[in-house]
Structures are given as C-alpha cells and as structure tokens.
Design a protein around this motif. Structure first.
Motif, PDB file in Angstrom:
ATOM      1  N   ASN B 317      19.615 -31.055  29.992  1.00 26.45           N
ATOM      2  CA  ASN B 317      19.698 -32.021  29.173  1.00 26.45           C
ATOM      3  C   ASN B 317      20.383 -32.123  27.862  1.00 26.45           C
ATOM      4  OD1 ASN B 317      17.952 -30.341  27.300  1.00 26.45           O
ATOM      5  ND2 ASN B 317      16.002 -31.101  28.184  1.00 26.45           N
ATOM      6  N   GLY B 318      20.171 -32.749  26.778  1.00 29.02           N
ATOM      7  CA  GLY B 318      20.823 -32.519  25.580  1.00 29.02           C
ATOM      8  C   GLY B 318      20.395 -31.487  24.554  1.00 29.02           C
ATOM      9  N   SER B 319      19.393 -30.851  24.803  1.00 28.63           N
ATOM     10  CA  SER B 319      18.727 -29.870  23.903  1.00 28.63           C
ATOM     11  C   SER B 319      18.985 -28.420  24.421  1.00 28.63           C
ATOM     12  CB  SER B 319      17.233 -30.308  23.805  1.00 28.63           C
ATOM     13  OG  SER B 319      16.822 -31.834  23.840  1.00 28.63           O
ATOM     14  N   GLY B 320      19.916 -28.174  25.267  1.00 24.03           N
ATOM     15  CA  GLY B 320      20.125 -26.842  25.801  1.00 24.03           C
ATOM     16  C   GLY B 320      18.717 -26.416  26.631  1.00 24.03           C
ATOM     17  N   GLY B 321      18.388 -27.312  27.300  1.00 24.56           N
ATOM     18  CA  GLY B 321      17.103 -27.116  28.326  1.00 24.56           C
ATOM     19  C   GLY B 321      17.255 -28.164  29.577  1.00 24.56           C
ATOM     20  N   THR B 322      16.222 -27.922  30.495  1.00 30.85           N
ATOM     21  CA  THR B 322      16.276 -28.623  31.488  1.00 30.85           C
ATOM     22  C   THR B 322      14.830 -29.451  31.550  1.00 30.85           C
ATOM     23  OG1 THR B 322      15.493 -26.744  32.395  1.00 30.85           O
ATOM     24  CG2 THR B 322      17.828 -27.550  32.846  1.00 30.85           C
ATOM     25  N   ASP B 323      14.944 -30.777  32.223  1.00 29.15           N
ATOM     26  CA  ASP B 323      13.716 -31.521  32.277  1.00 29.15           C
ATOM     27  C   ASP B 323      12.950 -31.172  33.605  1.00 29.15           C
ATOM     28  OD1 ASP B 323      14.103 -32.529  29.796  1.00 29.15           O
ATOM     29  OD2 ASP B 323      15.247 -33.914  30.485  1.00 29.15           O
ATOM     30  N   HIS B 324      11.809 -31.775  33.773  1.00 30.10           N
ATOM     31  CA  HIS B 324      11.071 -31.532  35.171  1.00 30.10           C
ATOM     32  C   HIS B 324      11.878 -31.976  36.378  1.00 30.10           C
ATOM     33  CE1 HIS B 324       7.100 -31.897  32.583  1.00 30.10           C
ATOM     34  NE2 HIS B 324       7.876 -30.912  31.940  1.00 30.10           N
ATOM     35  N   GLY B 325      11.721 -31.064  37.388  1.00 22.47           N
ATOM     36  CA  GLY B 325      12.431 -31.316  38.539  1.00 22.47           C
ATOM     37  C   GLY B 325      11.506 -31.495  39.857  1.00 22.47           C
ATOM     38  N   THR B 326      11.978 -31.116  40.953  1.00 22.76           N
ATOM     39  CA  THR B 326      11.321 -31.278  42.094  1.00 22.76           C
ATOM     40  C   THR B 326      11.173 -30.000  42.760  1.00 22.76           C
ATOM     41  OG1 THR B 326      13.255 -32.203  43.112  1.00 22.76           O
ATOM     42  CG2 THR B 326      11.604 -33.856  42.357  1.00 22.76           C
ATOM     43  N   ALA B 327      11.968 -29.870  44.125  1.00 23.63           N
ATOM     44  CA  ALA B 327      12.154 -28.639  44.751  1.00 23.63           C
ATOM     45  C   ALA B 327      12.529 -27.457  44.143  1.00 23.63           C
ATOM     46  CB  ALA B 327      12.718 -28.956  46.087  1.00 23.63           C
ATOM     47  N   SER B 328      11.818 -26.240  44.497  1.00 21.07           N
ATOM     48  CA  SER B 328      12.395 -25.071  43.477  1.00 21.07           C
ATOM     49  C   SER B 328      12.354 -24.143  44.654  1.00 21.07           C
ATOM     50  CB  SER B 328      11.533 -24.912  42.605  1.00 21.07           C
ATOM     51  OG  SER B 328      11.709 -23.904  41.623  1.00 21.07           O
ATOM     52  N   VAL B 329      12.551 -22.715  44.032  1.00 21.21           N
ATOM     53  CA  VAL B 329      12.580 -21.529  45.018  1.00 21.21           C
ATOM     54  C   VAL B 329      11.381 -20.907  45.077  1.00 21.21           C
ATOM     55  CG1 VAL B 329      13.706 -20.314  43.122  1.00 21.21           C
ATOM     56  CG2 VAL B 329      13.958 -19.604  45.484  1.00 21.21           C
ATOM     57  N   LEU B 330      11.030 -20.295  46.312  1.00 23.42           N
ATOM     58  CA  LEU B 330       9.724 -19.613  46.335  1.00 23.42           C
ATOM     59  C   LEU B 330      10.284 -18.120  47.223  1.00 23.42           C
ATOM     60  CD1 LEU B 330       6.519 -20.894  48.179  1.00 23.42           C
ATOM     61  CD2 LEU B 330       7.602 -18.983  49.002  1.00 23.42           C
TER      62      LEU B 330
END
Lengths: 468, 397
Positions: B317-330
């Motif tokens: 995102n524009g604030s040096g971060g990331t917003d909520h997503g979906t699939a991830s690593v386990l």
C-alpha cells in the motif's frame, strides 16, 4: 417451589440487572402483575443513550486538543474514536446499573445488540445504532429489522455499502435470513442472490451517519424471491421474509433461550411464536406473556443462566452503587471477561452460556467484587493476594467508585443472622442460608458494618453469584 | 546402566554429531517419560505477511508489487532456487536444513474473509466462511477424548475459541505459578470444600470448573518444578510462554495440545522494521524451543504448527505496509514424521489474483484433518464434518 420474593428476584434478574438494595426493599412485596406492569412503564420512560454525556464529551474534547498538540493527528483521531466509544459503552452500562431502575429496556437492547450484532469503532455510528435499537427494542420486530437494514453501522459492517447494481455483495442478504430472521435451511442460495439485488443501493454516508438510497445504484430489474417474481426492493424482501411464520419461530426461540432457559422447550416456543406472529411481531406482548406465565417461575428456570460479563459488571455496580470514572477501565474489564459492547466477536453475536467461562475467566469473575473494592480504595479485611489479581493486569486499573451505604441500610439494625439471611436472599438465587454458615469464618471484621460488607462481597465471590 | 537408557543415550550421542551447534548447546541427558504425541500450535495474530516470510525471490511480480518492501534475493536466506527465508529467520532456516520443517504455501479457504476476527474464528472453528460455529476444532477433539482438564493448555490469559468444545474446554494459564496463586486462596479452597450437590446444571458446572482448576493448578505447579528447561529462552513473552510449554512437556504433564500466540503482525504502515522485529521474536523463541525439545529427545514426538488468520495483499500500500490478504504460508516442525521436509508445494501464484488477492491452493482443513488423523488419532470427519477437501499428506503417523 419458589417463595414470592424468589420469584420477584428472578423476574428482576432476567428482565433487568437485578435491583439496588433500596429498590429491592421497596418492591419485594409487589405482586408479579404489578412488577411486570411497572417494567413496561419504566421502559416507556427510558431516555435514549448519549443525551447525558455532553459534559463528558467536552472533557474528552479538551483532552484531545491537548493531545493533538503533542502527537500526530492520526494517532489523536484514533484516540478520539476510542474515548468516544468507550464513553458511550460506559453510558450504557451505567444505565443498566442505575440504582433507581430495573434496566428492562437496556436489557432488551443488550439482547438485540447480540442479535443484530454489529462491530464499529465509530462512536457516532455506534450511538445511532444503539439508539435505533433503543427505539424499537419493545416495538415491532418488523420495524426493528427495517431500521437495522438502514442503519449505517450495519450497512458498513455487512458490506452493503459495496452491494452495487453491477456487482452485488450478498453479505447482508445472507445474514439477514440466516441470523436475523429465518434461520438456516429456510431459504435457497437463489433467494440470497436475488435478495441481495433487492438491497443494492441501500447505502450510507459514514461521516454523517445517515442512510442514503442510491437510486442509480439500485438494481431495478425483475427478481425471483421465494418463487415470486417482481421488481422487488429491500422492503418487499423484508415483508416476504416476515410473512413466514418461521421468522417468528426463529426469533421467539432466541428470546426464549436468552430470557427463560438455554434448552428450548419447543412446545412453549411454538405457542408463543404463533401469538407473536399474529400480533404482527409485537415484542411487548411477547415479553409480557413470558413474564406473566407460570412456567417462567418454575424452579428449573431459575438460577441456571450464566450472567454475561456485562450483566455481571452491571449487577455489581447496582448492588454497591458503583460507577466507573474512567471509561477505558470499564472497556478493559469487559475485554478481560470477554464481552465488549459494540464489539461482538462476529455477526453471530456472543455465544453465551458456558462459553463465557474458562478456568482463568472463572477465577477473574470470582475475584471481581474484591477487585472493584480494592480499586475503589475501600479498606476491607479481605486477604486478597495482589499477585492473584495480576492475572489480568489491566483490570487493576479499574478505578471504580463504590458506595455501599444503601446495601448497609438494607440490613441496618437487624440481628446478625437475620442480616446475613437478607443478604443471601438479595444476592443469590434460591440458596438455603444454612448452607452458607461457613462463610462467617471468612468475613470477620472489627465492627459489624465492615463485617456485613465483607460478608456481602464474599457472597458475590461464590460461583452461585455468577448465575441469574 | 539399563539397556533402554543406554540406547537412548547412544542415539542421542550419535544425533549430536550431526546436529549443528545451536541445537547442541545446553543439551542434557535428562529424558522424560512421555506418553504419546504432542501438538503445539503457535498463532501469529494480525495477519502475517507470508510473502515476506518465505520469499519468492525468483518471481519478478513479487518485486514489482512490493517495491521497497521486497526482500532482495541476496538478503534472503537461501531455501531453494525459487524461495527462501526472511533474514530474521535464521533459526528456522537451520531447522529447515535439518529436515525438520515442512512449509506449505498458499493455505487458506474459499470465500476468504478479510476481518481479523472473523477469519480467526474460521481458523479456530474449522468452519466454512458461511458458517458460525460455537466450538473450536481442538475443543471438539477434547469432547471426543475425555481426560484431565489440562489435556489441552493455552498459555495465555484466556481461552481461545479453538480450544472450546461443546462439552469440554481447554485450560488457560500464563504460567503454573501465577495460576496456582490465583486459584489457591483459603476462601476459594473453602468454596470448593463446601460445594453442595447442586441440581442446576450450570451451578454444578461452575463449581466443578473451579475444583478442577484448583486441582490442575496444583498438579501442574508440582510437575513444572520437577523439570526445567535445559536451554536459555529469549526474555520475550513468547519466549516465556514456549519455555512454560517446554517445561510442562519435559515434565510429562499428560497434556496433548499446547497453544501459544504472538500478536503484532497487522503491518499496515512501515512494515519493514516491525515485521522484521516480529519474525525475529518468533524465530528466537521457536529455535530455543526446538533446541530444548531436541535436547530432551522429544522433537520426534512433538509437532509444532505455525499459522496466521490470513496473509497480506500482494501489492504494497502507500504507507510502506500491506493490507489484509487471503492465503498465506503455514509450516510444521517435527523430526522424523514429515512426509516431505522442505517446501511442500510451489511458491504462491502472484499473477492469477481475485480482488487483488491470492487464491488459496491448500485448504487449511485438509491440514487439520491430517493432524487429527496422523497425530491425534482421530477420525477427522467427526471433528470437521464431511464435504471438505481430501486430507493433506504431510505427516507420517
């Protein structure tokens, strides 16, 4: 069989948050009919939330402007939101705990908050939502449902803001049928899709906290809902849903499980729901019928419901004339116990019952009265282990005020044993006093007054006090 | 020396020749009696950025989408040609090198929900995104396995939904000492001693919960005294929590399931430093735990699963971060029971997105099902219901 006073105590704990000591003395010989009539009379005269907080608001504004000078604007805004919403939360809890009242409308609001569950961090939206529930809590369920469908907090929470003509979002339509009205298995996926189309364009202006109908974003095409085809709007959908007696049965069952017994009695629910349906979803008649029925006062229905954290806190405040100076402390206490107003875990609301309890939370609940008194700096001979309280460090900052004069007045001048019996009858649902003689050993104090108070706090530290 | 003991010592001795230094330090030859397999679950709360945890450094899309947030190939710790580890995960990388780690990419569920609370509930209950269940998957396992109240322990202030069953519940404690202090006052002892046969279900439930809490608190305190961790743990909360778990495991406390969590992964702004810090905390604590378990010869019988309620958006995102997503690593940690140590499947597909988010490839319930069947000796259908994707094959029973 219950005594008459036990029946009254049961009514007041279920319909409200118990009575203050003074009100208990005033009302304990009322007839059930008299008490029930008075419940609705009180509910009619209950002002909406937030009308009394102008002064607090300006306090908060003052704190904020100081903060804004020091910190970044964004942080201050977050802080502002938090303070405002915890202030509203406190306002509601203090209403529940108002020593002069039962809190019947507030109890109904708590029920509907769990039913039409919404999470919001915006105080303005929370206030509108709470006061909409306040307005319809004892009115017609059909009006309440329509009001919820147009409530900005609800629209944002269930994504109806994103329910567009070209790209429908089914979230609201699905929960409307599954959780708010019909219950599972009473509708098809097609009903959800078509229902969602009917609610397109039902949006809000979040900053103003107002509902807006975006005609240009509304899908004006033909929709087939429950097998009927037409250019349905959201209101038509609500009407078709509530025309089904299944909706009345679903809501009646939920009310029964909340106010009467967690195990549903299907025959009773069926007969209540038929009249609820015939009355045009009149919540007042339904509640009156429940409170005036004989079975409501059956022994099996008394003292077997675990108080929710908010009910527990409100009840304690009411009995000891308590209040919270710091709204954040109250919200932290709610969080530690597992029920924060305006923040139910999901749209399905709080699960209730045994799910309130785990081993840690039970210990915290049992210590809560002691913690409140310690926080209020009332010096009592309760050998509390300060480290034990540490399990929930946040709750040590509860900063409550208590004033037990009214409780002491209730037993003033009575012989010791009689005074204890009175306290037992006041705090615990149908507990035989002789079972509790052993508590005397844990309530010794220098003078009779403090001894009575210590005894009272001990009673509130019993597992039985967790029940209503 | 008894023959059994000798075998244990000699197998440990030979193992120590092949394990790297970090797993040898502080090794003791104390070995606990142990009754079967144990499961430890570590929850990363807030939505851990899977893409910046296991770095897909061979994918240009990753660098384009993440810009300055991307971890450069030369900074990442090498896993294989397609994927490596965040630089803060050096301990986990050593565990990987030992063959004790299985990493599953793109884990999620259909119709993903982007709310922390809702998505966590879905993971806790094992429900479909459309269902609202009042009980957790491990709680339902408890329902099927009558045992002591501390059969499943969460090291926390309160119990998560995952450990609440319809009839039985897990047991929450921060550490045995604190719980015992809270549970053991003269007044509470008297309450339990004076409890009467209560007719009402709820009253007897409360009195029983109190009595069991006191009993378990005393027992766990006693147990935890008998063994203490053989390695040093970081002074973080997670370090302390995992140390508590290790103490209870080595003390053979009859507990089958342990649950711990680490909060702070909701990295909407200035992610780089924060995420680095969070992963380092995780890495140090878990490495200490693995070292300790290995030292007690308990890593073969202990399975550690780490998950988060969702990953984060592919595009920064524009604030040096990331917003909520979906699939991830386990990922799963264990010695000897992993079917395929290393990266189990391909790195996430960053091209074919849905609403700017990754599409899941492995349903988390297929992993739960594998754990239930292979590790907790239970028919997964009883716990998870029917109609779910096939059981994953990550574990050798």
């Amino acid at each position: 069989m219950l005594t008459h006073q036990q029946k009254l105590a049961h009514l007041y704990s279920r319909a409200g948050f118990g009575l203050s000591p003074a009100e208990w003395i005033r009302r304990r010989d009322w007839s059930i009919e008299q008490a029930v009539v008075d419940l609705f009379r009180e509910a009619d005269r209950t002002p909406s939330l937030g009308g009394t907080t102008t002064e607090e608001m300006s306090d908060i504004e003052g704190a904020l402007s100081r903060m804004q000078r020091r910190q970044q604007r964004k942080q201050a805004n977050q802080e502002q939101r938090r303070l405002l919403i915890t202030g509203l939360n406190r306002d509601w809890v203090h209403r529940m705990a108002d020593p002069q009242r039962v809190g019947f409308r507030e109890k109904m609001m708590l029920f509907w908050h769990g039913h039409f569950a919404v999470q919001t961090l915006f105080a303005g939206l929370a206030r509108t939502y709470a006061n909409t529930i306040h307005q319809h809590a004892l009115g017609r369920f059909s009006d309440l449902t329509l009001a919820m469908a147009t409530d900005p907090a609800m629209i944002l929470f269930l994504n109806n803001q994103q329910n567009h003509k070209d790209h429908p979002n089914e979230n609201f339509a699905r929960e409307l049928m599954e959780l708010f009205t019909l219950g599972r298995g009473q509708y098809s996926e097609q009903d959800i899709r078509e229902g969602a189309r009917a609610f397109t364009g039902w949006a809000c202006q979040p900053l103003k906290g107002e509902f807006i109908y975006k005609a240009a974003d509304h899908d004006g095409g033909q929709k087939t809902f429950f097998g009927q085809t037409g250019n349905w709007n959201g209101q038509d959908i609500l009407e078709m849903i509530l025309n089904r007696p299944e909706s009345a049965r679903f809501v009646t069952r939920k009310i029964y499980r909340y106010f009467v017994h967690d195990t549903p009695d299907e025959a009773r629910i069926e007969s209540l729901s038929i009249r609820f349906f015939q009355s045009g979803y009149d919540i007042t008649s339904l509640m009156k019928e429940i409170f005036l029925s004989d079975w409501f006062y059956d022994l099996a229905n008394v003292g077997n419901r675990i108080k929710s954290p908010v009910e527990l806190i409100a009840g304690l405040l009411k009995s000891f004339h308590g209040s919270f100076d710091d709204p954040t402390a109250l919200a932290m206490g709610q969080s530690a116990l597992g029920q924060v107003l305006f923040f139910p875990p999901s749209v399905a609301g709080w699960h209730g019952g045994k799910s309130w309890i785990d081993n840690q939370r039970l210990l915290l609940r049992l210590q809560l009265p002691m913690i409140l008194f310690e926080a209020a700096n009332v010096d009592l001979p309760l050998p509390g282990d300060p480290e034990a309280v540490d399990q929930m460090a946040a709750i040590r900052r509860l900063k409550a005020d208590v004033d037990p004069q009214s409780l002491l007045a209730m037993v003033h001048g009575l012989p010791m044993q009689e005074a204890r019996n009175q306290l037992i009858a006041y705090f615990l649902p149908h507990q035989p006093p002789d079972e509790l003689d052993w508590i005397n050993a844990y309530a010794r104090a220098a003078d009779p007054t403090r001894q009575m108070l210590t005894f009272a706090i001990r009673l509130c530290g019993l597992p039985s006090y967790q029940l209503a | 020396m008894k023959r059994r003991q000798f075998i244990r010592l000699s197998s440990l001795a030979s193992a120590s020749l092949t394990v790297p230094g970090i797993f040898r330090r502080g090794q003791t030859l104390l070995s606990a009696h142990q009754s079967g397999k144990r499961l430890i679950i570590i929850q990363l709360t807030g939505g851990n950025d899977g893409l910046n945890t296991m770095i897909p450094y061979s994918d240009d899309t990753y660098f384009k989408a993440r810009g300055k947030l991307a971890i450069r190939r030369q900074d990442a710790l090498y896993g294989h040609d397609l994927q490596g580890f965040h630089p803060a995960l050096s301990g986990l990388k050593s565990i990987y090198d030992q063959g004790w780690l299985s990493i599953v990419n793109s884990v999620g569920y259909p119709e993903p929900n982007l709310s922390h609370f809702r998505s966590m509930d879905i993971w806790h209950t094992g429900s479909d995104a459309r269902d609202y269940l009042a009980s957790g998957w491990l709680g339902r396992w408890l329902d099927q396995h009558p045992g002591r109240p501390h059969e499943a322990i969460q090291v926390d202030q309160a119990l998560a939904l995952a450990l609440k069953g319809d009839h039985r519940q897990g047991f929450a404690l921060r550490n045995p000492q604190a719980l015992n202090r809270a549970a053991k006052s003269p007044f509470l002892d008297a309450v339990t001693a004076h409890r009467h046969a209560h007719e009402e279900d709820m009253a007897s439930y409360l009195y029983q919960t109190l009595a069991e809490t006191q009993e378990s608190a005393a027992w766990l305190l006693e147990k935890s005294k008998t063994h203490s961790a053989s390695t040093s743990y970081p002074a973080t909360q997670l370090g302390k929590d995992l140390r508590t778990i290790a103490e209870l495991i080595t003390a053979d406390s009859d507990t089958r399931i342990y649950y711990a969590s680490l909060t702070g992964f909701d990295t909407h702004v200035n992610q780089a430093n924060r995420h680095e810090r969070m992963l380092r905390q995780y890495d140090e604590a878990v490495t200490a735990l693995v070292r300790d378990l290995k030292a007690h010869d308990l890593l073969t019988d202990t399975l550690i699963m780490t998950f988060s309620e969702f990953g984060r958006r592919v595009q920064a995102n524009g604030s040096g971060g990331t917003d909520h997503g979906t699939a991830s690593v386990l990922w799963l940690i264990n010695e000897g029971h992993l079917v395929k140590p290393g990266f189990v499947n391909a790195p996430p597909d960053l091209i074919h997105l849905q609403d700017e988010n990754m599409v899941f490839e492995v349903d988390f319930r297929s992993i739960y099902a594998d754990i239930l069947r292979s590790w907790l000796d239970t028919d997964p259908q009883i716990i998870l219901g029917t109609g779910h994707p096939p059981i994953a094959r990550l574990l050798i029973a």
